[in-house]
Structure formats: C-alpha cells, structure tokens
Motif scaffolding. Structure first.
Motif, short mmCIF file in Angstrom:
data_model
loop_
_atom_site.label_atom_id
_atom_site.label_comp_id
_atom_site.label_asym_id
_atom_site.label_seq_id
_atom_site.Cartn_x
_atom_site.Cartn_y
_atom_site.Cartn_z
N THR A 63 10.72 -32.33 77.59
CA THR A 63 9.45 -32.17 76.73
C THR A 63 9.69 -30.74 76.12
OG1 THR A 63 7.88 -31.12 78.19
CG2 THR A 63 7.85 -33.65 77.72
N SER B 215 8.94 -35.37 73.05
CA SER B 215 9.65 -35.88 74.17
C SER B 215 10.96 -36.64 73.97
CB SER B 215 8.77 -36.66 75.00
OG SER B 215 9.33 -37.33 76.21
N ILE C 104 4.36 -36.42 71.10
CA ILE C 104 3.17 -36.24 72.10
C ILE C 104 1.92 -35.63 71.31
CG2 ILE C 104 2.26 -35.36 74.10
CD1 ILE C 104 5.15 -35.09 75.32
N SER D 33 5.52 -29.80 82.00
CA SER D 33 5.49 -31.06 82.33
C SER D 33 5.72 -31.32 83.95
CB SER D 33 6.66 -31.94 81.68
OG SER D 33 7.72 -31.70 81.77
N SER E 69 2.37 -33.96 80.66
CA SER E 69 2.47 -32.75 79.98
C SER E 69 1.23 -32.26 79.52
CB SER E 69 3.12 -33.38 78.57
OG SER E 69 3.68 -32.38 77.75
N SER F 27 -1.38 -34.92 78.18
CA SER F 27 -1.00 -36.33 77.84
C SER F 27 -0.20 -36.70 79.19
CB SER F 27 -0.41 -36.31 76.75
OG SER F 27 0.30 -37.47 76.40
N TYR F 28 -0.25 -38.18 79.33
CA TYR F 28 0.74 -38.60 80.26
C TYR F 28 1.40 -40.04 79.92
CZ TYR F 28 -3.17 -41.72 81.53
OH TYR F 28 -4.08 -42.77 81.16
N SER F 29 2.48 -40.14 80.54
CA SER F 29 3.53 -41.36 80.37
C SER F 29 3.78 -42.31 81.34
CB SER F 29 4.91 -40.87 79.77
OG SER F 29 5.66 -42.35 79.56
N ALA G 124 8.49 -41.86 80.07
CA ALA G 124 8.59 -41.17 78.69
C ALA G 124 9.00 -41.95 77.36
CB ALA G 124 9.44 -40.02 78.77
N TRP H 252 3.63 -41.85 75.30
CA TRP H 252 2.66 -40.95 75.69
C TRP H 252 1.27 -41.35 75.18
CZ3 TRP H 252 4.30 -37.00 79.15
CH2 TRP H 252 5.57 -36.85 79.42
#
Length: 532
Positions: A107, A118, A134, A145, A161, A175-177, A181, A184
């Motif tokens: 990121t 990302s 993102i 991250s 992140s 934020s998340y994945s 990745a 997100w």
C-alpha cells in the motif's frame, strides 16, 4: 515517583546478544532509499519483503522500492521502482504484507492523485497488479498496513490499512481486504470526532484476531507536537471500535533537529504485542520519543508505556535509553518488536558517542517487561543526518523497522554512510540458552553478577565477565545519579574479574546505590543496598 524513574533509568536488563555479521545494504544502488518497512511470511519464514520510499535525485522520480529475500534476509533482489500502474502515482509511505500463499501486498499514498492505493504481486515483485484505490482522500503521510496472520483468528488473512484523513477533524480511518488485496472495503473513521488532530496509526493483532491501534494527537499550532496518545480496539475484524482518545500524555519532538542538518523528526507511537505464550503473553507496549516530560529529559529520549490488561490501563513512562538524563544527547525514530522469548527489542538513532551533528544506531533490550534495559551499539558506522535531496521539506524519512523471525532479529534503517541514503540491515541473534532465573542468554557473552553480600556493610564484591579484551569502566552511583566512585577505568583482558567496593572509604549513608559496567559494546547497571 521521581525515585522510581531514577531506578528505572539505572537498573538494566540482561546482555544483548548480537551476531558477528556486519551491517549491509540490502539493495545497493544510486537511488535514494529511506523509510524501510518490513514483513515476513508466516508460512515461509525465509521470505522477507521490504519496501521504502525511493527518489531518483537525477530526475526527481519517486516510487517505492520492492526488495525481496528468499533466504531469511541474507541476500536480496528487487527494484527501486514499483511498476504497478499507474507508475507515476507512487508517492511513498509504503505498507507491506505477505499473505499465506506468499502474495506480496504493497500500500502507498499517491504522488499525482491524492489517496491511498494498493498493489499485489504473485511473482516475488517481478510484476504488480494495477492500483486499487482504497481512498481518494488527501491523506496524512503516516499510514500503515498490517495482516492478521494468526491461524487461530476468525479473521485470518484479513489485511488492514490505516491512515489519517488530512481534513478537519483529522480522524483515523481504516479499511480492510478479505481477498488478499484484490479489493478493499470503504474506509470508516474509527474516531469520527477526535479532540485534536490525529497522526501516525500503528497496528497490532493478537492470536484471537483482536485489533489494537495507537496514534498520536498533536497540538493545534505548528510544529504540531505530539500531545497525547490515543488507543482503540476491535473484536469484530475492524467493523466497530472501542476508543480511548487519551491513554497517556506525551510531549513529542515533531519539528526539526538543527544540530542534525535541520532534519524533520517526529515522536510517533509504535505499538508491539507479546505473543510469546510466556509470562507476559498479551502485554502491549507503545514506544514514543519525548522531551521535557518525565521521565524524558530536556533532550529527546525513547519512552515506553506498557499495558498488562489489553490496553485498559497504561503504565507511567519508562525511559529506554540508558545514557544520563539531560546530557544533551539525542535519541529518535524508535522501532519496537517483542521476540519469541518475550523480550522487548527497540532500535533507534543515537548520538551519545558522536558529535552533535552525527548519529549511529543503538539497540536496547528488556527481558523483564520493560523494567530494566541494556543498551548496545548496533551499527558499525556513523553518519551525519541531513535532509534527503529531492524529498519534502527537511525529510530524512519518518521511521525505521525491526522484526523478529525465529531466533533472529532483523533491523532496517536508512543512512548515507555510502554517500547516498540507503537501507541498511543487521541480523541479531536472539538468545537460546537459559540461566538460573530462566532468562534466555547467549553463552560466552558479557555478564555482570549480583554483588555479594547484598545488603552489605561496609564492603561488597562485584564480579563481571568480558569475552574479549576491552576498555572497561566500573563506576558507583547514588540514587540521584551522582558518581560516587570509579573502581575500574582501564583496558583489561578477557575473562572473569572480581573487584571490591568499600563504602567506608566514601562516608556513605545507608541506602540504594548502583554499580555500572561499561565497555565499547556493552552497558549494564545493577542496584545494591548499604545497611549500616
């Protein structure tokens, strides 16, 4: 309270064991490298991924370096440029992760277009995906991250992140994945209405998937000095948060260091967790750089706070660096890691042995949860800090990195000893043998024994061992830090040595005193009690 801090300053822990390996550049080049960030694969511990901010001073091109090792951090390959499209929009502040199938995730902030982006690579950095946006906010430059690589976690594999939105009221966003990745979630503010501007989020995750995050709140006027530290937790994978805006006060160092070329520095908090399954499993540690707030002195010092109850309560500050308080020496940019023995390891820049315009890298270690510390020089060279040519105003980078992997610690920092800022590394051995107290140590290393008898009146014996012939000093101090006696100040041979201290020669009152052993590579201090 003052006495407690003095005791914390003088009582140090066990010897730091270091490998014989010298410092090395992980990717020597003609491109400026700074701000290293590191990740290690949990499924393939030989796989390391380091990224850093890179600037080609010949043409001003900026990117993130991508540096990979497949043999445990010894040899490296990669590039000073991340080629994930859009190639012109790489603005630095890299965050790095490695998934369970060894996908590399990077990121970064944008260079042309604001935001956080990302990329991922499935071929060890040879090619990269196009950018996933993102956020398109104008963000602060202290994002990060982190991946949940705890196999027992219900959120195993989730990548987070975190960053600060650079618009009032400057909250922390996350934020998340959930798909390594490829995409997100829409970022959410974990503290939508913070009392003061936030900066520098730092993440950790425990074995059950609970997320911990720290950040600094800064003053309202330039240079926006770190005023206090905030903290948040999430037990549902980052969806909802329990927030404490102020867990302890700080007085950071955000601004410039005139004696070091006017470089820009910060006192941003760095967070670590003990996952050793030992006596302090689950303890949290936050390290900052403070000055003019106890226990820090009038010059920048490395300060640790700890929590033994998952962040509900935090200790008073503990001064990490063991040089004398208020001596005019500067410590800055700490990085922290808790290794698999439960020891706390911290690296930082330090000028206690250099002229004020220079620095080297120090390594402090505590094996008792931060109560006592041992300091050692980590770098085998010194340098003169100065702003990076082509970087933002007075920029030298904003952090350095430390990570443990099995029985090794891996340190990464930037300096221009080679003539240009480059990422340097040293690999440090983690002790594997055990002493009578259950502390893991390296055999045939420095040691300072407990004095005997203790308590004593009027004399006591002090024994120490040095593995190599060296310059040695042994000094006695009182509770205020005043030097009382010099017992040794000479070059002596390797081996075990015993010396005697007779308090009757110094007209001392009953109380706690300290004896300190110091060589070029080792410093340790222990308490003793005189009872008349």
């Amino acid at each position: 309270m003052i006495r407690y801090f003095l005791i914390c300053f003088f009582i140090t822990g066990l010897l730091i064991a270091q490998s014989n390996q010298t410092n090395f550049r992980i990717y020597p080049s003609s491109v400026t490298q700074t701000e290293p960030n590191v990740a290690v694969s949990k499924t393939n511990p030989s796989l390391f991924f380091v990224s850093g901010v890179t600037i080609n001073t010949a043409n001003g091109f900026k990117s993130e370096g991508v540096y990979i090792s497949t043999n445990g951090g010894t040899n490296w390959f990669g590039s000073d440029t991340c080629y994930g499209q859009s190639i012109i929009n790489h603005g630095g502040d890299p965050g790095v992760s490695i998934t369970s199938d060894n996908r590399l995730v990077l990121t970064h902030i944008g260079e042309v277009f604001p935001g956080v982006y990302s990329h991922y690579s499935d071929d060890f950095g040879a090619t990269w995906s196009s950018a996933f946006t993102i956020t398109s906010y104008q963000t602060d430059d202290k994002g990060t991250s982190f991946i949940d690589d705890n196999i027992s976690s219900p959120y195993y594999g989730r990548i987070y992140s975190a960053f600060v939105k650079l618009l009032a009221p400057f909250p922390v966003f996350i934020s998340y994945s959930v798909n390594k990745a490829e995409s997100w979630t829409v970022p959410i503010a974990i503290n939508p209405s913070p009392p003061q501007r936030c900066i520098g989020p730092s993440l950790e995750i425990d074995a059950n998937g609970k997320i911990f995050m720290s950040w600094a709140a800064v003053t309202t006027q330039p240079p926006f000095i770190e005023d206090y530290v905030g903290f948040g937790t999430s037990t549902d994978g980052g969806v909802t948060w329990n927030i404490s805006n102020n867990i302890f006060n700080a007085n950071g160092i955000f601004g410039t260091l005139p004696s070091k070329g006017g470089i820009r520095v910060n006192g941003l908090p760095r967070l670590a967790i003990d996952k050793s399954n030992g006596a302090r499993n689950g303890w949290l540690y936050i390290v900052t750089t403070d000055k003019n707030i106890s226990p820090a002195g009038s010059d920048p010092d490395i300060i640790l706070h700890r929590s033994t109850d998952a962040g509900q309560k935090w200790s008073s500050g503990i001064r990490v660096n063991q040089d004398a308080v208020n001596n005019g020496k500067i410590q800055y940019f700490p990085a922290v890691d808790v290794d698999n023995t439960g020891a706390i390891n911290i690296i930082y820049y330090d000028d206690r042995n250099t002229s004020s315009d220079s620095a080297e890298v120090y390594y402090s270690k505590s094996t008792d949860g931060g109560d006592t510390w041992t300091d050692n020089v980590l770098s085998d060279h010194r340098f003169k800090p100065k702003p990076v040519f082509g970087g933002s105003s007075n920029y030298q980078g904003d952090y350095i990195s430390l990570i443990s992997n099995g029985n090794k610690l891996h340190a990464y920092w930037m300096d221009d000893f080679s003539g240009i800022y480059q990422i340097w590394s040293k690999i440090i051995d983690i002790p594997t043998s055990v002493d009578e107290d259950g502390n893991k140590i390296i055999e045939d290393s420095y040691s300072l024994s407990n004095n005997y008898p203790n308590p004593f009146n009027p004399s006591t014996s002090i024994e120490f061992y040095i593995p190599n012939s060296s310059y040695v000093s042994v000094k006695i101090y009182d509770i205020t830090g005043k030097e009382i006696a010099v017992l040794v100040n000479d070059f002596i041979n390797a081996g075990t040595h015993k010396i005697n201290f007779d308090a009757a020669n110094y007209n001392l009152a009953s109380g706690i005193y300290f004896y300190r052993l110091q060589t070029n590579q080792f410093t340790q201090t222990k308490p003793m009690m005189l009872l008349k």
